[in-house]
Design an enzyme around this catalytic site. Structure first.
Site, PDB file in Angstrom:
ATOM      1  CB  CYS A 110      -0.927   0.007   1.206  1.00  0.00           C
ATOM      2  SG  CYS A 110      -1.486  -1.623   1.668  1.00  0.00           S
ATOM      3  CD  GLU A 168       8.144  -2.743   8.231  1.00  0.00           C
ATOM      4  OE1 GLU A 168       8.305  -3.687   9.030  1.00  0.00           O
ATOM      5  OE2 GLU A 168       7.054  -2.502   7.691  1.00  0.00           O
ATOM      6  CD  GLU A 201       3.032  -1.716   9.257  1.00  0.00           C
ATOM      7  OE1 GLU A 201       2.295  -2.694   9.449  1.00  0.00           O
ATOM      8  OE2 GLU A 201       3.673  -1.540   8.221  1.00  0.00           O
TER       9      GLU A 201
HETATM   10 FE1  SF4 Z   1      -0.818  -1.848   3.719  1.00  0.00          FE
HETATM   11 FE2  SF4 Z   1       0.796  -2.796   5.576  1.00  0.00          FE
HETATM   12 FE3  SF4 Z   1       0.405  -0.172   5.453  1.00  0.00          FE
HETATM   13 FE4  SF4 Z   1      -1.581  -1.832   6.236  1.00  0.00          FE
HETATM   14  S1  SF4 Z   1       0.341  -1.444   7.317  1.00  0.00           S
HETATM   15  S2  SF4 Z   1      -1.778  -0.102   4.825  1.00  0.00           S
HETATM   16  S3  SF4 Z   1      -1.174  -3.649   4.975  1.00  0.00           S
HETATM   17  S4  SF4 Z   1       1.366  -1.463   3.871  1.00  0.00           S
HETATM   18 FE    FE Z   2       2.468   0.869   7.157  1.00  0.00          FE
END
Ligand code: SF4
Ligand code: FE
Length: 502
Positions: free
Chosen positions: A104, A256, A443
């Site tokens: 994404c 990452e 994250e």
């Molecule tokens: Fe996409 Fe991963 Fe970001 Fe979620 S955390 S929006 S799955 S890239």
């Molecule tokens: Fe992310």
């Protein structure tokens, strides 16, 4: 083009020029390396989704640039419904992967550059817009796997890029020739980068004229000369080397990486910003909101996985009817659906930025991400509460398989008779890895900007004066309230940089 997952795998295996390091050793074939394979498989799910029955419709979109169907992950959003489709697709993909699928950021980078280069074209920089459209077509035509590389090493946080003792603390242009530019520096925490074919590189903060060498955006192949990728470590990562089928992450994961640019050449037709510092603040803000909106989908999807695992574990030990268990599951549902609702609101209340190009609602996107910075830890806490101490103490898969122990462990790990010890161990490991994994915990807090960055946006976007006018009228201090909407602050802002400095 809509590629299959297999076609993607073939393309990224055996790249001879790519320079990727995992735990100190160089890796050429990322599709076979046990450390990276769970991440590659998670990325692959974004390609498979465009072919699988339950996601095919969401997984594809129509490109007006090519006049053909493409994978939605390379699509430029053309309506609020397109933005909602993104959130819906991400939630479903989390169900297939149990992890971040990493594609994404590149997608959000394309959409950001689409808006920013359109703004640039309206100020006469049509050549840059043309370059971007050509690049977009190239990506869509080949259905490429993109990384978005934004966060710089950043050095001393309260100093601007040009004031840093390390001149390369932020990625910078070191030379401009008639054919292109040379860049040096590093981008940190780059999601999924080892599994990508191209990197879209963007500035990480708003800059002033003194920082113009750092105002740089471009796209290059991941295996460009001078690019070195150092993959980061994660909780439980060595288990992947065990090659078991319960403990060793039989589902997917994300990674990452630190991306080092050692005097890397970027051809001019791939350069989208080279010194135009005045666009950096807007660019950062547009990107951040796009990515903050997406979290309402993927993190809600991980919430579903954890709710399902928790409910199943409760059944396995016969407590599923207990009222406190029901109540905890209900709370997890509420937290999960709240994140999703915010993501959908950010989509359907979108902002039109140009012809057929839509940005998310910045307030609701920031709310989405702020919820995501808080709720996953609450969901994880409830899942541990329901699963029991066994999440931290369960014997290994190898003990379960040891002939001397098998019978005992099978007997003492079993709860209700309909389930086996292996059923329990598998579910416990799922809760352990998804609830406490990088994608759901770390994250969720720091991805797409740390919580402080969202709070700065709340105060900036919210119309406090208007709210005071409303209150004054109701309190009888004023009879007439005129709604004068606040100017669109995102069009000329530097505020995101304040957040990034924190
Ligand atoms: Fe996409 Fe991963 Fe970001 Fe979620 S955390 S929006 S799955 S890239
Ligand atoms: Fe992310």
């Amino acid at each position: 083009t809509v590629r299959t997952g297999e076609q993607y795998l073939q393309s990224i295996s055996n790249r001879s020029k790519v320079e990727i390091y995992v735990m100190g050793r160089e890796v050429k074939d990322v599709t076979k390396h046990p450390f990276l394979k769970p991440s590659v498989m998670s990325f692959k799910a974004t390609f498979d989704a465009a072919w699988e029955e339950d996601t095919k419709e969401l997984g594809r979109a129509w490109s007006p640039y090519l006049e053909e169907e493409i994978n939605r992950f390379n699509h430029v959003h053309r309506s609020p419904e397109d933005l909602a489709a993104k959130v819906k697709l991400l939630r479903k993909l989390s169900h297939k992967t149990g992890a971040c699928f990493q594609r994404c950021v590149g997608w959000d980078s394309l959409n950001t550059l689409n808006i920013v280069t359109t703004m640039m074209a309206s100020k006469g920089k049509t050549e840059i817009r043309d370059r971007f459209v050509e690049y977009l077509k190239f990506v869509q035509k080949n259905d490429l796997a993109l990384a978005g590389a934004m966060t710089d090493a950043k050095g001393v946080r309260n100093l601007k890029p040009s004031q840093q003792p390390n001149k390369n603390a932020y990625l910078r242009i070191t030379e401009v020739t008639k054919d292109g530019i040379y860049v040096s520096g590093a981008k940190a925490n780059i999601t999924g980068v080892a599994a990508t074919e191209e990197m879209v590189v963007l500035p990480t903060r708003a800059m002033g004229p003194e920082d113009k060498d750092y105002a740089v955006a471009f796209a290059i192949p991941t295996d460009s000369e001078g690019v070195k990728i150092v993959v980061g470590r994660q909780l439980n990562d060595a288990r992947r080397m065990e090659e078991g089928e319960i403990d060793a992450l039989p589902y997917f994961y994300n990674h990452e990486g630190l991306v080092i640019f050692d005097n890397v050449f970027v051809p001019m037709n791939r350069v989208f910003l080279a010194g135009e510092w005045e666009y950096t603040g807007t660019l950062v803000e547009i990107f951040s909101a796009y990515h903050r909106q997406g979290y309402g989908g993927c993190k809600a999807g991980l919430g579903d996985v954890i709710i399902g695992a928790s409910a199943d574990l409760a059944k396995q030990i016969g407590v599923d009817r207990a009222s406190h268990v029901q109540d905890k599951l209900t709370e997890m549902i509420f937290l999960t659906e709240t994140m999703y609702s915010a993501g959908i609101a950010a989509s359907l209340n979108a902002v039109k930025m140009c012809d057929n190009c839509w940005w998310v609602n910045p307030m609701h996107a920031n709310v989405t991400k702020h919820l995501v910075a808080r709720f996953p830890s609450q969901i994880a806490q409830l899942s541990i509460d329901l699963a029991g101490g066994i999440v931290g103490t369960a014997p290994s898969e190898w003990d379960l398989k040891n002939p001397k122990l098998k019978e005992y462990i099978s007997r003492y790990l079993q709860g209700a008779e309909d389930f086996t010890a292996e059923d329990r161990l598998r579910m416990v490991r799922l809760v352990e890895n998804v609830s406490m994994g990088v994608a759901f915990q770390i994250e969720s807090v720091h991805g797409a900007g740390s919580p402080a960055a969202q709070r700065i946006m709340f105060t900036r976007l919210y119309d406090l004066n208007f709210a005071q006018e409303v209150a004054k009228k109701l309190a009888g201090r004023k009879s007439d309230v005129k709604f004068t909407p606040k100017a669109e602050p995102w069009r000329d802002s530097q505020s995101e940089s304040e957040a990034k400095e924190l």
